[in-house]
Design an enzyme around this catalytic site. Structure first.
Site, PDB file in Angstrom:
ATOM      1  CG  HIS A 177     -52.349  11.621 -85.219  1.00 21.10           C
ATOM      2  ND1 HIS A 177     -51.999  12.697 -86.101  1.00 21.10           N
ATOM      3  CD2 HIS A 177     -52.213  12.119 -84.036  1.00 21.10           C
ATOM      4  CE1 HIS A 177     -51.654  13.596 -85.327  1.00 21.10           C
ATOM      5  NE2 HIS A 177     -51.744  13.223 -84.064  1.00 21.10           N
ATOM      6  CD  GLU A 178     -53.077  10.390 -80.750  1.00 11.02           C
ATOM      7  OE1 GLU A 178     -52.162  10.768 -79.964  1.00 11.02           O
ATOM      8  OE2 GLU A 178     -53.870  11.613 -81.150  1.00 11.02           O
ATOM      9  CD  GLU A 225     -50.438  16.820 -83.171  1.00  7.52           C
ATOM     10  OE1 GLU A 225     -51.369  16.028 -83.675  1.00  7.52           O
ATOM     11  OE2 GLU A 225     -50.048  16.609 -81.980  1.00  7.52           O
ATOM     12  CG  HIS A 255     -47.912  11.753 -81.623  1.00  7.12           C
ATOM     13  ND1 HIS A 255     -47.392  12.872 -82.037  1.00  7.12           N
ATOM     14  CD2 HIS A 255     -49.261  12.044 -81.631  1.00  7.12           C
ATOM     15  CE1 HIS A 255     -48.092  13.738 -82.363  1.00  7.12           C
ATOM     16  NE2 HIS A 255     -49.485  13.471 -82.291  1.00  7.12           N
TER      17      HIS A 255
END
Length: 260
Positions: free
Chosen positions: A120-121, A181, A124
């Site tokens: 997920h990070e 997100e 980004h």
């Protein structure tokens, strides 16, 4: 000034990896440098974990996920640091920097759940959400300053300034945060599955996060994150697409054995 701002915004229109329109006003090199400088400051402010086992475990998971980042993104070297902090969090910064707080390991109970957070990070960064956020903040502040200068008397100026400030915060910044997100969830799920981590564990992770919050999380409308319930629903909907990635990874021998 407003004409100049409009031209700047139009020139900065771009498309994210998922096909979403986004605003990017700054060159990637500048944003990357900001990320590198920020990470250096964080390393000065927050002690790194001295546990060889913890560092080995986190790096094992991180490197497996990083290996699935397509070459087209142009990031060949990633630095991963485990910070000794009770914060239940992790982050990735432009320039190829990843930070994981030891507190996260109390909620991410296994390698699959940790991979979900790291994927997920990383997403980004790959989607250039940092550039988008900086650009949005810059455009917002510029528009607010222009409206302030063009308004009437002092009282009128203050009212417009306040309205634009609240409108900019709730009408632009927060919705963009939720969209980012959700986009990172989808891209991160793909990365972890292709690395051979079980994507179904991402759902358990967010269930754990909900328990950690103790039901005291902010309402979704005023949060930059999707609510846990919505996030879990979205992840479940994407399972049909990502499970073949996971099965192919296992068939090709990608079966991580990172031990906490």
């Amino acid at each position: 000034m407003l004409v100049g701002l409009s031209s700047l915004v139009l020139a900065g229109c771009s498309t994210s990896p998922t096909g979403r329109s986004q605003l990017k006003l700054f060159p990637s090199t500048q944003i990357n440098q900001m990320g590198i400088q920020s990470f250096a400051q964080m390393k000065e402010d927050t002690p790194a974990s001295k546990s060889g086992e913890t560092n080995g475990y986190v790096n094992c998971v991180a490197q497996k996920v990083i290996a699935q980042v397509p070459a087209k993104y142009g990031i060949s070297n990633w630095e991963v640091v485990v910070f000794d902090s009770e914060q239940v969090n992790a982050f990735a910064l432009p320039g190829g920097k990843v930070g994981v707080y030891t507190g996260l390991l109390e909620v991410a109970e296994n390698q699959h759940q940790l991979a979900a957070v790291i994927g997920h990070e990383l997403a980004h960064v790959l989607a250039e959400h940092g550039n988008e956020r900086v650009s949005t903040a810059f455009a917002t502040q510029t528009a607010m300053a222009a409206a302030y200068q063009l308004s009437g008397d002092v009282k009128h100026k203050q009212e417009i300034f306040a309205l634009l400030g609240v409108g900019a915060q709730v009408g632009i910044s927060l919705p963009f945060g939720r969209i980012q997100e959700s986009e990172a969830d989808a891209m991160g799920l793909d990365l972890m599955a292709k690395a051979g981590f079980d994507p179904k564990e991402s759902v358990t992770l967010w269930q754990n996060m909900g328990k950690k919050a103790g039901g005291k999380a902010q309402p979704e409308f005023l949060s930059t994150h999707p609510s846990n319930k919505r996030r879990i629903n979205d992840l479940n909907k994407r399972m049909a697409k990502v499970m073949p990635y996971f099965e192919q990874a296992r068939a090709e021998g990608r079966s991580p054995q990172c031990k906490a």
